[in-house]
Each structure stands twice: as structure tokens, then as C-alpha cells.
Motif scaffolding. Structure first.
Motif, short mmCIF file in Angstrom:
data_model
loop_
_atom_site.label_atom_id
_atom_site.label_comp_id
_atom_site.label_asym_id
_atom_site.label_seq_id
_atom_site.Cartn_x
_atom_site.Cartn_y
_atom_site.Cartn_z
N ALA A 1 0.82 -1.21 0.00
CA ALA A 1 0.00 0.00 0.00
C ALA A 1 0.86 1.26 0.00
O ALA A 1 0.43 2.31 -0.49
CB ALA A 1 -0.92 0.00 1.22
N PHE A 2 2.08 1.16 0.53
CA PHE A 2 2.93 2.34 0.66
C PHE A 2 4.05 2.37 -0.38
O PHE A 2 4.44 3.43 -0.84
CB PHE A 2 3.50 2.38 2.08
CG PHE A 2 2.45 2.19 3.12
CD1 PHE A 2 1.44 3.13 3.28
CD2 PHE A 2 2.42 1.05 3.91
CE1 PHE A 2 0.43 2.95 4.22
CE2 PHE A 2 1.43 0.85 4.85
CZ PHE A 2 0.42 1.80 5.02
N THR A 3 4.55 1.20 -0.77
CA THR A 3 5.58 1.18 -1.81
C THR A 3 5.00 1.55 -3.17
O THR A 3 5.74 1.93 -4.08
CB THR A 3 6.27 -0.19 -1.90
OG1 THR A 3 5.29 -1.22 -2.10
CG2 THR A 3 7.05 -0.49 -0.62
N ASP A 4 3.68 1.45 -3.31
CA ASP A 4 3.03 1.86 -4.56
C ASP A 4 2.99 3.38 -4.72
O ASP A 4 2.66 3.87 -5.81
CB ASP A 4 1.61 1.31 -4.64
CG ASP A 4 1.56 -0.17 -4.97
OD1 ASP A 4 2.61 -0.70 -5.39
OD2 ASP A 4 0.50 -0.79 -4.79
N SER A 5 3.30 4.12 -3.66
CA SER A 5 3.26 5.57 -3.73
C SER A 5 4.63 6.12 -4.14
O SER A 5 5.65 5.77 -3.54
CB SER A 5 2.89 6.16 -2.36
OG SER A 5 3.10 7.56 -2.34
#
Length: 394
Positions: free
Chosen positions: A340-344
Motif C-alpha cells: 500500500a505504501f511502496t506503490d506511492s
């Protein structure tokens, strides 16, 4: 019990390896097949010593040796290869309500999986220890028929572990100063290692992941809680002084949301799932989950994207600080929520900014991020690899 135990005998009797045997086996597992000469050079061993260790490992079934496919001039060259079926270990990951089990071979390859609900909590909210020991033993028996033999058990728990046996602090289970390893060894007759769950992942990465190319690296896990693991100069640090608390509560933005401990704008406030969902739900008509936020971001919701970008920035800051403190160029990002966060793109933007040199400096390093989303079976595999290392003598 249907399983058979291992003893502290020679490699040929499925016991602990000598220091030399372990060093050679570790090289074969981390770097793959190699000749005696190559291994001797890497480990600074004489030809005679290397030949003696090779014979012991071959005789014990840990390794095989075959001639090179291309003939060499001079002394015949033979290639040593580790044997996957030489050891099998059960790994169990305990969450707050479930035990996830796997059985792995020497290479950490999962051969079978299982799971079971933990015993009902007692009136004080504590998961009963004796019943949990019995349950883990049942999982071992369930997995044992899937492999030729079971040589040990690794159990991972979120919390503070001492002496590879005692859960000094297991918040998700309500445990404090609980000896889990001793009763489990008595019940199964097998070598047991109890380890922090992120430390187990660090051990797994040391042999089968980042450790192949980095002797020092850190692990940050994001999920129900934030966790950290450390490998320093080829050794996994087993007992951290604060279990990652200092990094998890490092300040990011004094005007940001609060964590459950009341810190405003700390890393945990942005990344700890319970805190993230609580802050996202404030003022909403219905509770908002992390899954809801990810789905909304995919649908173009600007508020959801901003919340996840803020969390990614917090992760970027803790990654950069952790890498700087360890003086490493590699950080492993893992856990069930990490994608969810590495996709940002905000994550890499923060790291790039932190690495940016001053006007009279040159950039001296790059930082490699290895992202590994995990299922609970993956967590159990980490426990199994810790068990493999334990039964070998590491």
C-alpha cells in the motif's frame, strides 16, 4: 509423537554441524554450488581441511559432489552442492488468534502448509500457554507425514524474546515472561527455537535474500504493527534493545495525526494499521480500513491518495534514518501491508531527497529497497528458516 528428534552428533547423524561444516554449508546455501578449491579460498581453508569437511558433509548427506561438466587441466575439480532433503523443519507463526504452520527443506522451500485457531483466551485476555504448546505440537504432527523426517521447530512471535525460548513480552497474545521453548521441546522431543517474527525474517533474508549480496542490512515490516530487524556483518541481531520502538515513534510532522500512545505525527501514527485506520475513520460515516483507502486511491480519491502518500513519506524518512544508522545500502521492506505504501511515488521522493548531496558534496551511496509483501505462511517460513539454522548450529 510421530516425529523424530535430532541429537548433537556428527553431520552424518542429523545433529549439529561443527563450525567448519556449518561454514561450508552456509556458503553452499547462500551462494550455490562450488568446488572445494573455491570454498577453501572463500573460507581461508587449506586443501586438506576443505577435503576433510567435504567428506564429512557428503557422508552426512548434507552435500553431494559431482565432477565439473567441463574437464579442467590438472587436479580434477568436483562441485559440492547442498542437498535440500538433508533437513526438514516446521515453522510456526503465532498471531493474536491463529497459528500458521509450514514445513520446509534445507533450502527453505515450503513443502506443506497448515493453520489452526489458537485456544480461546482466558478471562484475563491471555492465550493459554499449555494449550498453545499442545496446538503447535499437533501442527507438527500434521505436517510430519509430508516430509521424510522433522528435525526441529521454529516458532515466531511478535514481541520480545530471550534465550531463543522465553517470550518476555508478547502483546498480541497477552504473554509476559512465558517459557514457550522448554515445554514445546519436552512435548515434541525436537530442537526448538522461539524468535521474534521480524528477527526470523532477518535470518531468512540473510541466507536466502538480501544477505546474498549485503552483509549488513535492515528490515522494516508494516502490518498490524511496525517491526524492525537487523543483520550486521553477516549476523542477525536476535535481541534488540527496544524491539523497534524508537524508530516506530520517531517524529515526522508535529502537526500530523496521533498514534495510540499520544505522539503527534510519529511514524507509527502514519503506518501502524490500527492508528492509520482510526485516524482515517475520524469524522467518517463508517469505519475506514486500509483496504478501503487503497481501493479509493485506485478510484481517484484525492483524500485517500493523500493519506497513503503521507504514510509513504513517513516510511521514507524511517528507511533513510535506519539505513544511515546501520550504514547500509540495503533495506528490506516487508509485511502484509507494505504494498500500500511502496506503490506511492512519495516513498522514493523522500529517500531521493534525503540522499541529495550538499553544494560541496558528491552523493556517496545509493539505497537499495527490496519490497517483499508477505502472507502469514511467508512469516511461518521465516520461522522455519530460523529453525533450520538452529538445528544446524547457527
Amino acid at each position: 509423537m510421530a516425529v523424530t528428534g535430532a541429537s548433537e552428533r556428527s553431520a552424518g547423524e542429523r545433529g549439529l554441524l561443527t563450525a567448519g561444516e556449518l561454514a561450508v554449508t552456509r556458503q553452499l546455501l547462500i551462494h550455490g554450488p562450488a568446488t572445494r578449491g573455491d570454498l577453501g579460498d572463500r573460507l581461508n581453508l587449506s586443501y586438506a581441511s576443505m577435503s576433510r569437511l567435504a567428506r564429512a558433509l557428503i557422508g552426512g548427506g548434507i552435500a553431494t559432489e559431482d565432477p565439473e561438466s567441463v574437464a579442467a587441466i590438472g587436479r580434477p575439480r568436483h562441485v559440492l552442492t547442498a542437498v535440500p532433503s538433508a533437513r526438514h523443519v516446521v515453522g510456526v507463526k503465532l498471531t493474536g488468534d491463529t497459528a500458521y504452520g509450514v514445513v520446509c527443506d534445507l533450502f527453505g522451500e515450503v513443502k506443506a502448509t497448515t493453520r489452526a485457531a489458537l485456544p480461546r483466551r482466558e478471562g484475563d485476555g491471555v492465550v493459554p500457554v499449555a494449550a498453545t504448546v499442545k496446538l503447535i505440537a499437533q501442527l507438527v504432527n500434521r505436517l510430519a507425514p509430508k516430509v521424510p523426517s522433522v528435525d526441529g521447530v521454529g516458532v515466531s512471535v511478535g514481541g520480545v524474546i530471550a534465550g531463543r525460548s522465553v517470550v518476555r513480552e508478547g502483546t498480541f497474545l497477552g504473554w509476559s515472561e512465558v517459557d514457550l521453548g522448554g515445554p514445546l521441546q519436552d512435548r515434541t522431543g525436537l530442537p526448538i527455537i522461539v524468535t521474534n517474527d521480524v528477527t526470523a525474517l532477518a535470518r531468512e533474508q540473510l541466507w536466502f535474500g538480501a544477505g546474498r549480496t549485503h552483509s549488513t542490512f535492515g528490515i522494516i515490516t508494516v502490518g498490524a504493527g511496525l517491526g524492525v530487524g537487523v543483520v550486521r556483518e553477516g549476523i542477525a541481531v536476535e535481541e534488540l534493545i527496544d524491539n523497534g520502538h524508537l524508530l516506530a515513534h520517531a517524529p515526522v510532522d508535529s502537526s500530523g495525526p496521533s498514534c495510540g500512545l499520544g505522539h503527534r505525527g510519529c511514524v507509527a501514527a502514519y503506518l501502524n494499521r490500527e492508528d492509520l485506520e482510526r485516524n482515517a475513520s475520524a469524522g467518517a460515516k463508517h469505519p475506514v480500513t486500509l483496504t478501503d483507502l487503497v481501493r479509493a486511491r485506485s478510484g481517484g480519491d484525492a483524500l485517500a491518495a493523500r493519506r497513503l502518500d503521507d504514510a509513504a513519506r513517513a516510511l521514507g524518512h524511517v528507511v533513510a534514518s535506519f539505513a544511515g544508522a546501520l550504514q547500509t545500502t540495503c533495506i528490506v521492506l516487508a509485511g502484509e501491508d507494505i504494498a500500500a505504501f511502496t506503490d506511492s511515488p512519495a516513498l522514493q521522493e523522500v529517500i531521493d531527497d534525503r540522499l541529495r548531496p550538499g553544494p560541496l558534496e558528491t552523493q556517496r551511496c545509493t539505497l537499495e529497497l527490496l519490497a517483499t509483501p508477505l502472507t502469514f505462511s511467508d512469516w511461518a517460513r521465516g520461522a522455519a528458516v530460523a529453525g533450520i539454522q538452529h538445528v544446524l548450529g547457527a
